[in-house]
Scaffold this motif. Sequence first.
Motif, mmCIF file in Angstrom:
data_model
loop_
_atom_site.group_PDB
_atom_site.id
_atom_site.type_symbol
_atom_site.label_atom_id
_atom_site.label_comp_id
_atom_site.label_asym_id
_atom_site.label_seq_id
_atom_site.Cartn_x
_atom_site.Cartn_y
_atom_site.Cartn_z
ATOM 1 N N LYS A 262 0.829 -1.203 0.000
ATOM 2 C CA LYS A 262 0.000 0.000 0.000
ATOM 3 C C LYS A 262 0.864 1.254 0.000
ATOM 4 O O LYS A 262 0.565 2.234 -0.703
ATOM 5 C CB LYS A 262 -0.907 -0.023 1.235
ATOM 6 C CG LYS A 262 -1.968 1.070 1.232
ATOM 7 C CD LYS A 262 -2.860 0.949 2.450
ATOM 8 C CE LYS A 262 -3.894 2.071 2.472
ATOM 9 N NZ LYS A 262 -4.752 1.998 3.667
ATOM 10 N N LYS A 265 2.348 1.657 -3.439
ATOM 11 C CA LYS A 265 1.325 2.118 -4.380
ATOM 12 C C LYS A 265 1.057 3.609 -4.212
ATOM 13 O O LYS A 265 0.937 4.342 -5.197
ATOM 14 C CB LYS A 265 0.043 1.315 -4.145
ATOM 15 C CG LYS A 265 -1.064 1.609 -5.138
ATOM 16 C CD LYS A 265 -2.280 0.761 -4.837
ATOM 17 C CE LYS A 265 -3.422 1.111 -5.786
ATOM 18 N NZ LYS A 265 -4.636 0.314 -5.492
ATOM 19 N N SER A 266 0.965 4.059 -2.966
ATOM 20 C CA SER A 266 0.710 5.482 -2.717
ATOM 21 C C SER A 266 1.858 6.355 -3.199
ATOM 22 O O SER A 266 1.644 7.445 -3.738
ATOM 23 C CB SER A 266 0.472 5.714 -1.225
ATOM 24 O OG SER A 266 1.646 5.465 -0.480
ATOM 25 N N TYR A 319 -2.157 13.442 -0.223
ATOM 26 C CA TYR A 319 -1.354 12.906 0.883
ATOM 27 C C TYR A 319 -2.216 12.288 1.991
ATOM 28 O O TYR A 319 -1.936 11.183 2.452
ATOM 29 C CB TYR A 319 -0.428 13.988 1.439
ATOM 30 C CG TYR A 319 0.822 14.155 0.613
ATOM 31 C CD1 TYR A 319 1.921 13.330 0.808
ATOM 32 C CD2 TYR A 319 0.907 15.114 -0.385
ATOM 33 C CE1 TYR A 319 3.066 13.461 0.047
ATOM 34 C CE2 TYR A 319 2.047 15.256 -1.156
ATOM 35 C CZ TYR A 319 3.124 14.432 -0.928
ATOM 36 O OH TYR A 319 4.255 14.555 -1.693
ATOM 37 N N CYS A 322 -3.565 8.906 0.847
ATOM 38 C CA CYS A 322 -2.573 7.831 0.710
ATOM 39 C C CYS A 322 -1.959 7.411 2.046
ATOM 40 O O CYS A 322 -1.499 6.278 2.165
ATOM 41 C CB CYS A 322 -1.460 8.270 -0.246
ATOM 42 S SG CYS A 322 -2.006 8.421 -1.956
ATOM 43 N N HIS A 323 -1.924 8.306 3.032
ATOM 44 C CA HIS A 323 -1.222 7.985 4.282
ATOM 45 C C HIS A 323 -2.097 8.328 5.478
ATOM 46 O O HIS A 323 -2.584 9.459 5.592
ATOM 47 C CB HIS A 323 0.097 8.770 4.376
ATOM 48 C CG HIS A 323 1.006 8.559 3.220
ATOM 49 N ND1 HIS A 323 1.651 7.373 2.987
ATOM 50 C CD2 HIS A 323 1.354 9.380 2.202
ATOM 51 C CE1 HIS A 323 2.372 7.478 1.892
ATOM 52 N NE2 HIS A 323 2.208 8.681 1.396
#
Length: 349
Positions: A262, A265-266, A319, A322-323
């Motif tokens: 993951k 991928k981000s 951001y 993704c996180h």
Amino acid sequence: LAGAFCIPLYVPYVLTGRWIFGRSLCKLWLVVDYLLCTSSVFNIVLISYDRFLSVTRAVAYRAQQGNTRQAVLKMVLVWVLAFLLYGPAIISWEYISGRSIIPTGECYAEFFYNWYFLMTASTLEFFTPFISVMFFNLSIYLNIQKRTKMRLDVFHEVYNQSFTEEMERNPEAKLSLKCCKWEQKESAETLDLSKSKAQGAAPTSSLDAKDPLATSSESSRKPKCCNKKSCKNSASALCSEKQMKIVSQSTTQCFRLSRDKKVAKSLAIIVGIFGICWAPYTLLMIIRAGCHGQCISEFWYETSFWLLWINSAVNPVLYPLCHSSFRRAFIKLLCPKKLKIQPHDALQN
């Protein structure tokens, strides 16, 4: 800042075709616009570099996490470098060259058609940062892959070693394993005996004479636990324990692998969006300067120009999506009362 200052001044300029806010505000608008776009790129590089250090040099990174001064210094340095790239040129170009080439009612930088300056600035603003971001994120991905492989290898090695030590340390486990082996051997011998009877074997009298002796010898060799029920229970208990350990460790490894994939991928999404938003403008700007605006349609140039501002709008959304750490930080900044997470809850998330 782009939405509050740059876009409101640019929209009337695009719609009317004339700059109506004066020469001084034009220069301020240009300085702020170039500064914001360049600092956006440099901040992406800084974030990628920070994540690169957190993955490749985890111990040293954690030791410096409390150093707020160093973090603030890096952030200030990004804005200073972003200003130095275009700011002095925008402010002082006409004074150094001795005259201004900007017609009345227009607002663009004096170096707008200077191919050499734009090529140098583009290398520092786009090409170098893009290669740097790709390098950092590729290094993070390769490091994640390497660590995942090492974890799996260590897990198999440690488990095999611990299972061997447990067998040597635990007599019951060792005995149950012997029982299972004995049952397998006994069933194999029974199968061979039935085959030999079917084919016709030695006389019955000689076989009967050997039976008592053989039985006594077999029973003396057989372990005491070797009744079917106890052997089955011991073996099943041992196998269940082993299976639970394997399932537990496999689940942990699968979770870590999924999390690492993951993250990779981000990172790929962030690099891809950065390239899509910045590459068209950079290339068209260089080509436009080379042919003095004659070979590039105004429509495509305007489209590429707006892509830069779209990137500034996308990054604050990209951001957090993704996180989870960025997401919590943004929620804490925007809604401090909403985020009330205890330390143990944060660790579980």
